[in-house]
Design a protein around this motif. Structure first.
Motif, PDB file in Angstrom:
ATOM      1  N   VAL A 194     -36.886 -45.876 -20.055  1.00  0.00           N
ATOM      2  CA  VAL A 194     -36.206 -46.207 -18.802  1.00  0.00           C
ATOM      3  C   VAL A 194     -36.504 -47.648 -18.426  1.00  0.00           C
ATOM      4  O   VAL A 194     -37.569 -48.181 -18.749  1.00  0.00           O
ATOM      5  N   LEU A 195     -35.542 -48.253 -17.755  1.00  0.00           N
ATOM      6  CA  LEU A 195     -35.744 -49.528 -17.074  1.00  0.00           C
ATOM      7  C   LEU A 195     -36.059 -49.186 -15.629  1.00  0.00           C
ATOM      8  O   LEU A 195     -35.296 -48.454 -14.977  1.00  0.00           O
TER       9      LEU A 195
ATOM     10  N   VAL B 286     -26.730 -50.832  -9.987  1.00  0.00           N
ATOM     11  CA  VAL B 286     -26.606 -49.719 -10.933  1.00  0.00           C
ATOM     12  C   VAL B 286     -25.592 -50.072 -12.021  1.00  0.00           C
ATOM     13  O   VAL B 286     -25.886 -49.930 -13.222  1.00  0.00           O
ATOM     14  N   GLU B 287     -24.429 -50.533 -11.624  1.00  0.00           N
ATOM     15  CA  GLU B 287     -23.371 -50.859 -12.590  1.00  0.00           C
ATOM     16  C   GLU B 287     -23.849 -51.868 -13.634  1.00  0.00           C
ATOM     17  O   GLU B 287     -23.705 -51.664 -14.839  1.00  0.00           O
ATOM     18  N   TYR B 288     -24.417 -52.961 -13.174  1.00  0.00           N
ATOM     19  CA  TYR B 288     -24.795 -54.029 -14.097  1.00  0.00           C
ATOM     20  C   TYR B 288     -26.084 -53.736 -14.857  1.00  0.00           C
ATOM     21  O   TYR B 288     -26.204 -54.114 -16.026  1.00  0.00           O
ATOM     22  N   LEU B 289     -27.032 -53.061 -14.249  1.00  0.00           N
ATOM     23  CA  LEU B 289     -28.241 -52.697 -14.987  1.00  0.00           C
ATOM     24  C   LEU B 289     -27.910 -51.700 -16.099  1.00  0.00           C
ATOM     25  O   LEU B 289     -28.479 -51.773 -17.197  1.00  0.00           O
ATOM     26  N   GLU B 290     -26.985 -50.787 -15.837  1.00  0.00           N
ATOM     27  CA  GLU B 290     -26.550 -49.868 -16.886  1.00  0.00           C
ATOM     28  C   GLU B 290     -25.881 -50.633 -18.028  1.00  0.00           C
ATOM     29  O   GLU B 290     -26.044 -50.289 -19.199  1.00  0.00           O
ATOM     30  N   GLU B 291     -25.146 -51.675 -17.694  1.00  0.00           N
ATOM     31  CA  GLU B 291     -24.523 -52.511 -18.721  1.00  0.00           C
ATOM     32  C   GLU B 291     -25.585 -53.269 -19.522  1.00  0.00           C
ATOM     33  O   GLU B 291     -25.508 -53.372 -20.748  1.00  0.00           O
ATOM     34  N   ILE B 292     -26.582 -53.773 -18.845  1.00  0.00           N
ATOM     35  CA  ILE B 292     -27.645 -54.534 -19.516  1.00  0.00           C
ATOM     36  C   ILE B 292     -28.427 -53.654 -20.486  1.00  0.00           C
ATOM     37  O   ILE B 292     -28.697 -54.068 -21.619  1.00  0.00           O
ATOM     38  N   VAL B 293     -28.787 -52.432 -20.103  1.00  0.00           N
ATOM     39  CA  VAL B 293     -29.585 -51.600 -21.014  1.00  0.00           C
ATOM     40  C   VAL B 293     -28.786 -51.211 -22.256  1.00  0.00           C
ATOM     41  O   VAL B 293     -29.382 -50.947 -23.311  1.00  0.00           O
ATOM     42  N   LYS B 294     -27.473 -51.204 -22.178  1.00  0.00           N
ATOM     43  CA  LYS B 294     -26.647 -50.910 -23.360  1.00  0.00           C
ATOM     44  C   LYS B 294     -26.744 -52.022 -24.401  1.00  0.00           C
ATOM     45  O   LYS B 294     -26.424 -51.809 -25.567  1.00  0.00           O
ATOM     46  N   LEU B 295     -27.187 -53.206 -23.993  1.00  0.00           N
ATOM     47  CA  LEU B 295     -27.342 -54.309 -24.941  1.00  0.00           C
ATOM     48  C   LEU B 295     -28.575 -54.132 -25.843  1.00  0.00           C
ATOM     49  O   LEU B 295     -28.654 -54.730 -26.910  1.00  0.00           O
TER      50      LEU B 295
END
Length: 158
Positions: free
Chosen positions: A130-131, A146-155
């Protein structure tokens, strides 16, 4: 990529994320060491947003174990279902907590933490970590985070 991020803090939060995401992608592109990538992601987020605590917990032997982070010392191990991090792992979903004191079973690694967002990291459909992001302000995080942190962890590649 240069060691310094190039993002203005005078623009709105969504614009900051929009500028930050390609820089994070470039920073971790081609690097195969997970710890190095997690460390740089945590540092980039902490530097850009100046949050109280930013870091990762990784699933090891049936519990979350502290990984790379930026901020004061932290809890080392967290059981599945315990606290916000353990609950996000168990529920396999992002948890946005405007007031950590109101969260049942919250683990107070620091009494200064007031709000939190925890985003699960997936590998092959399974939560592998988890982040965790904490703020010393109540209700500091929102749907934009939430939107952008979810995008970042996908990287992040495992």
């Amino acid at each position: 990529m240069a060691e310094d991020l190039n993002i203005s803090t005078s623009v709105n939060k969504a614009d900051q994320y929009t500028s930050l995401i390609p820089q994070i992608a470039a920073l971790i592109e081609g690097e195969t060491d997970l710890v190095a990538n997690l460390a740089n992601v945590a540092a980039a987020l902490k530097e850009q947003f100046n949050w109280f605590w930013v870091g990762f917990y990784l699933v090891k032997n049936g519990e979350l174990v502290l990984g790379p982070f930026q901020g004061p010392v932290a809890c080392t191990r967290i059981a599945k279902g315990r606290g916000v991090c353990g609950a996000a792992w168990q529920q396999e979903q992002t948890l946005l907590v405007p007031d950590v004191e109101a969260f049942p079973g919250h683990i107070a690694c620091s009494s200064l933490s007031q709000s939190e967002v925890v985003v699960p990291l997936f590998n092959n459909g399974e939560v592998v970590g988890v982040l965790d992001v904490d703020s010393e302000h109540l209700a500091h995080f929102d749907a934009v985070d939430v939107e952008y942190l979810e995008e970042i962890v996908k990287l992040i590649k495992f």
